[in-house]
Design a protein around this motif. Sequence first.
Motif, PDB file in Angstrom:
ATOM      1  N   GLN A 289       0.835  -1.200   0.000  1.00 12.57           N
ATOM      2  CA  GLN A 289       0.000   0.000   0.000  1.00 12.57           C
ATOM      3  C   GLN A 289       0.882   1.268   0.000  1.00 12.57           C
ATOM      4  O   GLN A 289       0.653   2.227  -0.748  1.00 12.57           O
ATOM      5  N   ALA A 290       1.926   1.141   0.931  1.00 15.44           N
ATOM      6  CA  ALA A 290       2.837   2.291   1.018  1.00 15.44           C
ATOM      7  C   ALA A 290       3.503   2.542  -0.316  1.00 15.44           C
ATOM      8  O   ALA A 290       3.570   3.688  -0.799  1.00 15.44           O
ATOM      9  N   ALA A 291       3.943   1.422  -0.913  1.00 13.92           N
ATOM     10  CA  ALA A 291       4.595   1.556  -2.215  1.00 13.92           C
ATOM     11  C   ALA A 291       3.642   2.160  -3.227  1.00 13.92           C
ATOM     12  O   ALA A 291       4.010   3.056  -4.005  1.00 13.92           O
ATOM     13  N   MET A 292       2.371   1.655  -3.166  1.00 12.64           N
ATOM     14  CA  MET A 292       1.366   2.194  -4.080  1.00 12.64           C
ATOM     15  C   MET A 292       1.180   3.689  -3.883  1.00 12.64           C
ATOM     16  O   MET A 292       1.109   4.479  -4.848  1.00 12.64           O
ATOM     17  N   GLN A 293       1.157   4.039  -2.587  1.00 13.93           N
ATOM     18  CA  GLN A 293       0.948   5.452  -2.271  1.00 13.93           C
ATOM     19  C   GLN A 293       2.077   6.317  -2.851  1.00 13.93           C
ATOM     20  O   GLN A 293       1.831   7.330  -3.529  1.00 13.93           O
ATOM     21  N   THR A 294       3.311   5.867  -2.489  1.00 13.43           N
ATOM     22  CA  THR A 294       4.445   6.625  -3.022  1.00 13.43           C
ATOM     23  C   THR A 294       4.397   6.672  -4.529  1.00 13.43           C
ATOM     24  O   THR A 294       4.644   7.703  -5.154  1.00 13.43           O
TER      25      THR A 294
END
Lengths: 250, 140
Positions: free
Chosen positions: B115-120
């Motif tokens: 998710q974090a990666a997606m967000q970034t």
Amino acid sequence: MLNFIVAPNSFHLASLEVGHHLYWQIGNLRVHGQVFLVSWFVIGLLVIASLLATRNVQRVPRGIQNLMEYALEYVRELSRNQLGEKDYRPWVPFIGTLFLFIFVSNWSGALIPWKLIKLPEGELAAPTNDINTTVALALLVSLAYFYAGFSKKGLGYFAKYIQPTPILLPIAILEDFTKPLSLSFRLFGNILADELVVAVLVLLVPLFVPLPVMLLGLFTSAIQALVFATLAAAYIHEAIEGHGEEEHAP
Amino acid sequence: MFDFDATLPLMAVQFLLLAAILNVVFYKPLTKAIEDRSDYIRSNEADARERLAKAENLAKQYESELAETRRQYQATIVAAQAEAHTIAAQKIAEAQQEAQSQREATQKELDQQKQAAMQTLEQQVESLSREILDKLLAGV
């Protein structure tokens, strides 16, 4: 005194002597010496064998002890068969001595060449071929069964004479005479006849031919000893038992 | 042949004497020997029989003890096997649970990171698209 066969004087290989006795004078009594000589031999044999057998009695019998135990068991068995388990013990010495004495006498007469010993008169032979011996033994048997009957039943012993029926009383009384008579004459006759037959055959054919008759004589001698002892035991048993188990008054 | 004389009574007396002597030196000792022997044999036999019975009892006792022991060890084996089974099952279950929970935790972390990666990524996409837009618009 009678000579059955008179041997020719030139032929002295064997001869028959019946009724010739070696007389001994004791006081004013006359006895047949040759009978006593052989009977002392027989008695000595029995006593010495007994002493040897019982000198050192072992639990595991050996040698002479074994032989004499066999003899003892034989006469015990004989008495037990006739007298029954209950009463036979006190009678074993009497019946056993009858058997042993007659048996050893008969066989000593048949097996030992007594002729080799010369006597002034008469000849050595089995004591049982003298009527005096057999009658003595038979009368002892009579006394023994009377004694057995009286000691067991007292005067009630006489009840057996009239037991089934008084009609038989004479026969019952007669029996007391015929018993010793038949006992003594059976033994005497058999032994004397046997010795005579052997002597006659030896007289006729000295070699080999008498042998089968001698063997037969040994057999007869043994049988006669057995018969005498068995009958003695049977008579004693009859006196003890009587007819059934009725009243044994006083 | 039939001359009776003093031979007869003397022979009778002699015979009775013989019976008396033989009674002492022959019948009594040998009868005693025979009866002692049969007593000895009888008592030995009874003794041996008793011992045999005892030995048989002992054998029976040992056999029953043996059977008892066998039953016990079989029971022990069965109990041990059962225990081992339960322990193994428990251990397996624990291990599976742990593995499950670890997997779940890992999954969660993975999801978070994703998710974090997606967000970034999204932010970068936004900034990139803005830059692209700026560059395109600058030309106009």
